[in-house]
Design a protein around this motif. Structure first.
Motif, short mmCIF file in Angstrom:
data_model
loop_
_atom_site.label_atom_id
_atom_site.label_comp_id
_atom_site.label_asym_id
_atom_site.label_seq_id
_atom_site.Cartn_x
_atom_site.Cartn_y
_atom_site.Cartn_z
N ASN A 87 0.82 -1.21 0.00
CA ASN A 87 0.00 0.00 0.00
C ASN A 87 0.85 1.26 0.00
O ASN A 87 0.66 2.17 0.80
N GLU A 88 1.80 1.30 -0.90
CA GLU A 88 2.71 2.44 -0.99
C GLU A 88 3.04 2.69 -2.45
O GLU A 88 3.15 1.76 -3.24
N ALA A 89 3.18 3.96 -2.80
CA ALA A 89 3.56 4.34 -4.15
C ALA A 89 4.53 5.51 -4.06
O ALA A 89 4.62 6.18 -3.03
N LYS A 90 5.24 5.76 -5.14
CA LYS A 90 6.19 6.87 -5.20
C LYS A 90 5.83 7.79 -6.35
O LYS A 90 5.46 7.33 -7.42
N LEU A 91 5.96 9.08 -6.11
CA LEU A 91 5.75 10.10 -7.13
C LEU A 91 7.02 10.92 -7.19
O LEU A 91 7.43 11.50 -6.19
N LEU A 92 7.65 10.97 -8.33
CA LEU A 92 8.90 11.71 -8.51
C LEU A 92 8.67 12.83 -9.50
O LEU A 92 8.27 12.59 -10.63
N LEU A 93 8.89 14.06 -9.05
CA LEU A 93 8.80 15.22 -9.93
C LEU A 93 10.21 15.75 -10.15
O LEU A 93 10.89 16.12 -9.19
N ILE A 94 10.62 15.78 -11.40
CA ILE A 94 11.92 16.34 -11.73
C ILE A 94 11.73 17.43 -12.76
O ILE A 94 10.75 17.43 -13.51
N GLY A 95 12.64 18.36 -12.80
CA GLY A 95 12.54 19.43 -13.78
C GLY A 95 13.49 20.55 -13.45
O GLY A 95 14.25 20.49 -12.48
N GLN A 96 13.42 21.55 -14.27
CA GLN A 96 14.29 22.70 -14.08
C GLN A 96 13.93 23.40 -12.78
O GLN A 96 12.81 23.28 -12.28
N GLY A 97 14.90 24.11 -12.24
CA GLY A 97 14.68 24.81 -10.98
C GLY A 97 13.69 25.96 -11.09
O GLY A 97 13.52 26.55 -12.15
N SER A 98 13.03 26.25 -9.99
CA SER A 98 12.12 27.40 -9.85
C SER A 98 10.92 27.35 -10.79
O SER A 98 10.47 28.37 -11.28
N VAL A 99 10.40 26.14 -11.03
CA VAL A 99 9.20 26.05 -11.86
C VAL A 99 7.95 25.69 -11.05
O VAL A 99 6.86 25.70 -11.59
N GLY A 100 8.12 25.32 -9.76
CA GLY A 100 6.96 25.09 -8.90
C GLY A 100 6.69 23.64 -8.53
O GLY A 100 5.58 23.31 -8.13
N LYS A 101 7.66 22.77 -8.62
CA LYS A 101 7.46 21.36 -8.26
C LYS A 101 7.08 21.21 -6.79
O LYS A 101 6.09 20.56 -6.47
N THR A 102 7.83 21.81 -5.91
CA THR A 102 7.54 21.73 -4.47
C THR A 102 6.23 22.43 -4.15
O THR A 102 5.44 21.93 -3.34
N SER A 103 5.95 23.55 -4.78
CA SER A 103 4.69 24.26 -4.55
C SER A 103 3.50 23.42 -4.98
O SER A 103 2.46 23.43 -4.32
N LEU A 104 3.63 22.67 -6.07
CA LEU A 104 2.56 21.79 -6.52
C LEU A 104 2.28 20.71 -5.48
O LEU A 104 1.12 20.45 -5.13
N ILE A 105 3.32 20.10 -4.96
CA ILE A 105 3.15 19.06 -3.94
C ILE A 105 2.52 19.65 -2.67
O ILE A 105 1.63 19.06 -2.07
N GLU A 106 2.98 20.83 -2.25
CA GLU A 106 2.40 21.48 -1.06
C GLU A 106 0.91 21.75 -1.26
O GLU A 106 0.11 21.58 -0.35
N ARG A 107 0.54 22.16 -2.46
CA ARG A 107 -0.87 22.44 -2.76
C ARG A 107 -1.69 21.15 -2.72
O ARG A 107 -2.78 21.11 -2.15
N LEU A 108 -1.16 20.08 -3.29
CA LEU A 108 -1.88 18.81 -3.31
C LEU A 108 -2.03 18.21 -1.91
O LEU A 108 -3.09 17.73 -1.54
N ILE A 109 -0.95 18.23 -1.14
CA ILE A 109 -0.96 17.56 0.17
C ILE A 109 -1.62 18.40 1.24
O ILE A 109 -2.44 17.92 2.02
N ARG A 110 -1.30 19.66 1.31
CA ARG A 110 -1.76 20.52 2.42
C ARG A 110 -2.72 21.62 2.01
O ARG A 110 -3.14 22.40 2.83
N ASP A 111 -3.00 21.72 0.71
CA ASP A 111 -3.85 22.79 0.18
C ASP A 111 -3.32 24.16 0.59
O ASP A 111 -4.06 25.05 0.98
N LYS A 112 -1.98 24.31 0.53
CA LYS A 112 -1.31 25.57 0.85
C LYS A 112 -0.52 26.05 -0.35
O LYS A 112 -0.03 25.25 -1.14
N TYR A 113 -0.38 27.36 -0.45
CA TYR A 113 0.49 27.94 -1.46
C TYR A 113 1.26 29.08 -0.81
O TYR A 113 0.66 29.96 -0.20
#
Length: 93
Positions: free
Chosen positions: A13-39
């Motif tokens: 019952n575990e999965a992994k999601l890996l977001l890679i990409g150029q810096g400063s495009v919002g990868k961490t912000s997207l995860i924060e929005r999905l998990i905590r509904d924060k921006y």
């Protein structure tokens, strides 16, 4: 599969999601929005690897989604996954 059906072994019952990409495009912000509904518009740039856990309900069961965002992936895995710098134009009618 036989062991899972027998009840002797529990599913992971575990999965992994890996977001890679150029810096400063919002990868961490997207995860924060999905998990905590924060921006946070002042979210600092991720240095290295950012790992967060997200509990997701699928088919009335909870699974643990381990999300990883990686800044500057070329530094860590230069031949891994090239990111295109240009995208082809598509015409929609």
């Amino acid at each position: 599969m036989r062991l899972l059906r027998s009840g002797e072994v529990r599913p992971l019952n575990e999965a992994k999601l890996l977001l890679i990409g150029q810096g400063s495009v919002g990868k961490t912000s997207l995860i924060e929005r999905l998990i905590r509904d924060k921006y946070d518009k002042n979210q600092p740039q991720t240095d290295g690897l950012n790992v967060q856990t997200w509990k997701v309900q699928v088919n009335n069961k909870y699974i643990r989604l381990n999300s990883r965002t990686n800044a500057n992936h070329q530094h860590y895995a230069p031949n891994c996954c090239p990111i295109p710098t240009r995208y082809p134009r598509r015409h929609y009618h």
